[in-house]
Motif scaffolding. Structure first.
Motif, PDB file in Angstrom:
ATOM      1  N   GLY A  98      79.838  18.431  52.849  1.00  0.00           N
ATOM      2  CA  GLY A  98      80.487  17.445  53.690  1.00  0.00           C
ATOM      3  C   GLY A  98      79.627  16.216  53.931  1.00  0.00           C
ATOM      4  O   GLY A  98      80.100  15.085  53.867  1.00  0.00           O
ATOM      5  N   LEU A  99      78.328  16.456  54.208  1.00  0.00           N
ATOM      6  CA  LEU A  99      77.487  15.286  54.505  1.00  0.00           C
ATOM      7  C   LEU A  99      77.377  14.376  53.289  1.00  0.00           C
ATOM      8  O   LEU A  99      77.317  13.151  53.429  1.00  0.00           O
ATOM      9  CB  LEU A  99      76.108  15.715  55.032  1.00  0.00           C
ATOM     10  N   PHE A 130      81.601  13.947  64.796  1.00  0.00           N
ATOM     11  CA  PHE A 130      80.593  14.711  64.051  1.00  0.00           C
ATOM     12  C   PHE A 130      80.822  14.484  62.569  1.00  0.00           C
ATOM     13  O   PHE A 130      81.943  14.608  62.084  1.00  0.00           O
ATOM     14  CB  PHE A 130      80.669  16.211  64.353  1.00  0.00           C
ATOM     15  N   HIS A 131      79.749  14.134  61.842  1.00  0.00           N
ATOM     16  CA  HIS A 131      79.920  13.833  60.424  1.00  0.00           C
ATOM     17  C   HIS A 131      78.891  14.494  59.525  1.00  0.00           C
ATOM     18  O   HIS A 131      78.791  14.150  58.351  1.00  0.00           O
ATOM     19  CB  HIS A 131      79.897  12.311  60.225  1.00  0.00           C
ATOM     20  N   ASP A 215      87.422  11.137  58.133  1.00  0.00           N
ATOM     21  CA  ASP A 215      86.592  12.297  57.809  1.00  0.00           C
ATOM     22  C   ASP A 215      87.454  13.539  58.039  1.00  0.00           C
ATOM     23  O   ASP A 215      87.647  13.983  59.170  1.00  0.00           O
ATOM     24  CB  ASP A 215      85.335  12.318  58.686  1.00  0.00           C
ATOM     25  N   GLN A 218      86.703  18.842  58.157  1.00  0.00           N
ATOM     26  CA  GLN A 218      87.094  20.066  58.863  1.00  0.00           C
ATOM     27  C   GLN A 218      88.593  20.155  59.111  1.00  0.00           C
ATOM     28  O   GLN A 218      89.197  21.215  58.983  1.00  0.00           O
ATOM     29  CB  GLN A 218      86.333  20.181  60.199  1.00  0.00           C
ATOM     30  N   LYS A 244      84.393  21.613  53.109  1.00  0.00           N
ATOM     31  CA  LYS A 244      84.845  22.881  53.709  1.00  0.00           C
ATOM     32  C   LYS A 244      86.003  23.521  52.930  1.00  0.00           C
ATOM     33  O   LYS A 244      85.770  24.088  51.874  1.00  0.00           O
ATOM     34  CB  LYS A 244      85.164  22.675  55.188  1.00  0.00           C
TER      35      LYS A 244
HETATM   36  C1  LIG Z   1      81.166  20.151  58.806  1.00  0.00           C
HETATM   37  C2  LIG Z   1      81.460  18.717  58.862  1.00  0.00           C
HETATM   38  C3  LIG Z   1      80.695  17.780  58.131  1.00  0.00           C
HETATM   39  C4  LIG Z   1      79.459  18.176  57.348  1.00  0.00           C
HETATM   40  O1  LIG Z   1      79.734  19.073  56.328  1.00  0.00           O
HETATM   41  P1  LIG Z   1      78.506  19.882  55.632  1.00  0.00           P
HETATM   42  O2  LIG Z   1      79.161  20.534  54.448  1.00  0.00           O
HETATM   43  O3  LIG Z   1      78.015  20.849  56.643  1.00  0.00           O
HETATM   44  O4  LIG Z   1      77.495  18.881  55.254  1.00  0.00           O
HETATM   45  C5  LIG Z   1      81.093  16.460  58.136  1.00  0.00           C
HETATM   46  N1  LIG Z   1      82.168  16.066  58.844  1.00  0.00           N
HETATM   47  C6  LIG Z   1      82.918  16.924  59.574  1.00  0.00           C
HETATM   48  C7  LIG Z   1      84.107  16.416  60.299  1.00  0.00           C
HETATM   49  C8  LIG Z   1      82.580  18.276  59.615  1.00  0.00           C
HETATM   50  O5  LIG Z   1      83.295  19.119  60.361  1.00  0.00           O
END
Ligand SMILES: *Cc1c(COP(=O)(O)O)cnc(C)c1O
Length: 390
Positions: A98-99, A130-131, A215, A218, A244
């Motif tokens: 995700g990051l 949260f990102h 984003d 999730q 995810k």
């Molecule tokens: C989990 C999450 C991330 C980061 O994902 P990772 O795979 O842990 O790096 C980024 N944005 C949102 C909205 C998330 O829930």
């Protein structure tokens, strides 16, 4: 726990060793069964070890694992074609977490304006956002615990208030390049944002020539009852980040962008060694195959509506413990008056895995998307028991 561990203490780990997963259930080393309403935090969307996905992965394992993006990768072309045909986007950059997807989006937003000859680099983000955990991602989101001691943060992020368009307007300068937002703020406490607010953001972005990035790491990939969360809202962004659920437990992530935005990424400007490797592509394809079986999304919507009814009944029974139910589809937050951590531990004791969000007042329910009403009943029976004894 006195047992010595050679692993960093990045996580507050429970002393439960999970050794097997099957569908919506996990099993620990002692054979105890848990109904998994965490799904690796919205990751194992098709449940644990889904057979067809495993078969697709095994078949690819015997063909090719990785050959580097200096080559044409047919599986990557095919998966990208398929994802773009299912969305409003034109091109995809594949990565593994995700990051990385968010980093890619941030870089695209900046480079897009640079290529237009403009010095616009500021990105508007939101309270409770949260990102991810990279330097750019904690600069964009991140609470105090996630940021403290890691400074200096990356500059160029301003923080607006969710559902408050005036606070977004107040952040705009001649350097503003884009807006980065989770349509449903997940880690921040499961707050689905207002449709009108997201529509106003789209309008503002158009008026000010800003890029709008959702984003959906999730909240996306089926969780709202549509493949992409933006489709449930009826608001089209310029970029989407996915991770995810897109890999169902295999490391896979993607940044989707409109043609005009994606054009800023030319050879040498960005990359990812593992991005779009054939193994991940085989998994991604097999997951979409499952998601396109008729009735998949209807089940999410219907099971979600059923869960809401049951959660509201629970909240009505225990108004002293539960102050709000928030969510849609199969992402739910239960706002509680006790420590969410304590409630979570008691639930796990009783065989139901739930998690808490960053705030210790919200329980999060993000079950696999394949659950049915019986799973909801089973989960609610545990919650009922736990709240009854608080
Ligand atoms: C989990 C999450 C991330 C980061 O994902 P990772 O795979 O842990 O790096 C980024 N944005 C949102 C909205 C998330 O829930």
């Amino acid at each position: 726990m006195t047992r010595h561990s050679a692993i960093t203490t990045a996580y507050a780990r429970l002393p439960i060793a999970i050794t097997r997963g099957e569908g919506a259930y996990l099993f620990d080393e002692n054979g105890k069964r848990y109904l998994d309403f965490a799904a690796g935090i919205a990751v194992t969307s098709l449940g644990h070890c889904p057979e067809e996905i495993g078969q697709a992965l095994k078949a690819q394992i015997d063909q090719l694992w990785l050959c580097s993006n200096i080559f044409t990768i047919p599986q990557q072309e095919a998966f990208a074609q398929r994802l773009t045909s299912l969305s409003c986007m034109d091109r995809i950059f594949f990565c593994s977490s995700g990051l990385e997807a968010v980093e890619t989006a941030i870089k695209m937003i900046r480079k897009y304006h640079f290529d237009q000859g403009q010095d616009r680099h500021e990105i508007i983000t939101f309270e409770r956002g949260f990102h991810g955990r990279s330097m750019a991602c904690i600069s964009a989101g991140g609470n105090e615990t996630a940021r403290r001691g890691f400074g200096p943060l990356l500059e160029g992020f301003t923080v607006a208030k969710p559902n408050d368009i005036a606070s977004v307007e107040a952040c705009i300068t001649d350097k503003t390049a884009g807006i980065l937002i989770e349509p449903i703020q997940a880690e921040g406490g499961v707050y689905p944002l207002d449709t009108d607010f997201l529509k106003a953001l789209r309008q503002l972005a158009d008026d000010q020539q800003l890029l709008l990035c959702f984003d959906e790491v999730q909240c996306g990939y089926g969780r709202t009852g549509d493949l992409f969360a933006y489709q449930s809202y009826g608001v089209e962004p310029d970029l989407i980040t996915c991770a995810k659920g897109i890999g169902g437990g295999f490391p896979l992530a993607a940044t989707l962008a409109k043609e005009a935005v994606a054009a800023c990424i030319t050879p040498g400007t960005h990359g990812s060694t593992y991005g779009g490797n054939p193994l991940a592509m085989a998994v991604g394809m097999a997951i979409l195959d499952k998601m396109e079986i008729p009735g998949f999304y209807e089940n999410i919507k219907e099971t979600g509506r059923y869960a809401l009814t049951k959660l509201e009944t629970l909240a009505a029974t225990y108004p002293q413990h539960i102050t709000a139910i928030r969510g849609t589809g199969l992402i739910w937050g239960v706002e509680v008056t006790h420590s969410a951590k304590d409630i979570m531990m008691t639930c796990i004791d009783h065989g139901l895995i739930v998690t808490k969000t960053t705030s210790n007042t919200v329980l999060r329910l993000v079950p696999p998307l394949i659950i049915d009403k019986n799973h909801v009943d089973e989960a609610l029976a545990v919650l009922e028991k736990v709240f009854a004894t608080l």
